[in-house]
Design an enzyme around this catalytic site. Structure first.
Site, PDB file in Angstrom:
ATOM      1  N   GLN A 256       0.771  -1.124  -0.160  1.00 52.31           N
ATOM      2  CA  GLN A 256      -0.107   0.121  -0.004  1.00 52.31           C
ATOM      3  C   GLN A 256       0.935   1.363  -0.125  1.00 52.31           C
ATOM      4  OE1 GLN A 256      -3.547   0.071  -0.030  1.00 52.31           O
ATOM      5  NE2 GLN A 256      -3.086   2.108  -0.597  1.00 52.31           N
TER       6      GLN A 256
ATOM      7  N   HIS B 225      -0.994  -4.728  -6.064  1.00 51.79           N
ATOM      8  CA  HIS B 225      -0.713  -4.453  -4.468  1.00 51.79           C
ATOM      9  C   HIS B 225      -1.841  -4.869  -3.543  1.00 51.79           C
ATOM     10  CE1 HIS B 225      -3.105  -0.863  -3.160  1.00 51.79           C
ATOM     11  NE2 HIS B 225      -2.892  -0.549  -4.423  1.00 51.79           N
ATOM     12  N   CYS B 226      -1.498  -5.066  -2.190  1.00 54.98           N
ATOM     13  CA  CYS B 226      -2.338  -5.341  -1.227  1.00 54.98           C
ATOM     14  C   CYS B 226      -1.950  -4.591  -0.189  1.00 54.98           C
ATOM     15  CB  CYS B 226      -2.911  -6.572  -1.054  1.00 54.98           C
ATOM     16  SG  CYS B 226      -1.409  -7.529  -0.817  1.00 54.98           S
ATOM     17  N   ALA B 227      -2.549  -4.867   1.119  1.00 55.63           N
ATOM     18  CA  ALA B 227      -1.681  -4.221   2.000  1.00 55.63           C
ATOM     19  C   ALA B 227      -0.168  -4.322   2.422  1.00 55.63           C
ATOM     20  CB  ALA B 227      -2.395  -4.701   3.505  1.00 55.63           C
TER      21      ALA B 227
END
Length: 211
Positions: A74, A151-153
């Site tokens: 993130q 993406h993610c976290a």
């Protein structure tokens, strides 16, 4: 290195793997690092976890894991300067929510956005997003100069799962081959439920090739 969450994720993974290993002995058929390109008939989620924890485990806020394809977190998605420097044209957010990620966040950068509302839970059905995400990645990389951030976290589970599915669907890699390709550049740890869904995709694709 990845943000602090990476250390927590690694510790969680090791604890989970140690507990599961003590309950269920892993069947071994040679060294997974030397596994042939054809899908191994005895491959299971425990063997995949062993493979995931070998080799590269470090990562940056974003790593290029395939030409033009960046897998990240993130922080990178929020860094407009870095996105511009890398020449990112598309963003796929695997942790989209009301509070995290909107197309408006990239106004003025000319970036196309796709948000996937996924939970990093073994019970979450990520497979319903495999084809949509793979198509978006493919379109991004097919255009001249196209580069995409997935993406993610933290960039090790949800987003990694979608990248693996893309490599399997569009580049006909086996799951083991896809994992090795990504791990050449970035440490990843998809949760156990996601691994089962990727195994199901792998079996379906292999059966299609053999038909």
């Amino acid at each position: 290195m990845c943000p602090g969450n990476w250390l927590w994720a690694s510790m969680t993974f090791m604890a989970r793997f140690s507990r599961s290993s003590s309950r269920s002995p892993v069947r071994t058929r040679g060294n997974l690092e030397e596994m042939p390109t054809v899908q191994h008939p005895f491959l299971n989620v425990f063997e995949l976890e062993r493979l995931l924890y070998t080799g590269k485990t470090a990562c940056n806020h974003a790593d290029e894991v395939w030409p033009g394809l960046y897998l990240g977190d993130q922080d990178m998605a929020n860094n407009r300067r870095e996105l511009r420097r890398l020449g990112i044209t598309h963003v796929l957010n695997a942790s989209h929510s009301r509070w995290r990620g909107t197309p408006e966040a990239y106004e003025g950068l000319g970036i196309r956005y796709l948000g996937v509302e996924a939970h990093d839970s073994p019970a979450f059905d990520m497979s319903i997003h495999f084809q949509t995400a793979a198509d978006f990645i493919h379109r991004a990389l097919s255009q001249p100069g196209g580069k995409i951030l997935v993406h993610c976290a933290v960039g090790v589970s949800r987003s990694a799962t979608l990248v693996l599915a893309y490599l399997m669907l569009y580049h006909h890699l086996t799951l083991v081959e896809a994992i090795k390709k990504v791990k050449d550049h970035r440490g990843i740890i998809p949760n156990r439920g996601f691994l089962r869904q990727l195994l199901a995709l792998d079996r379906r694709l292999r059966q299609g090739l053999e038909a």
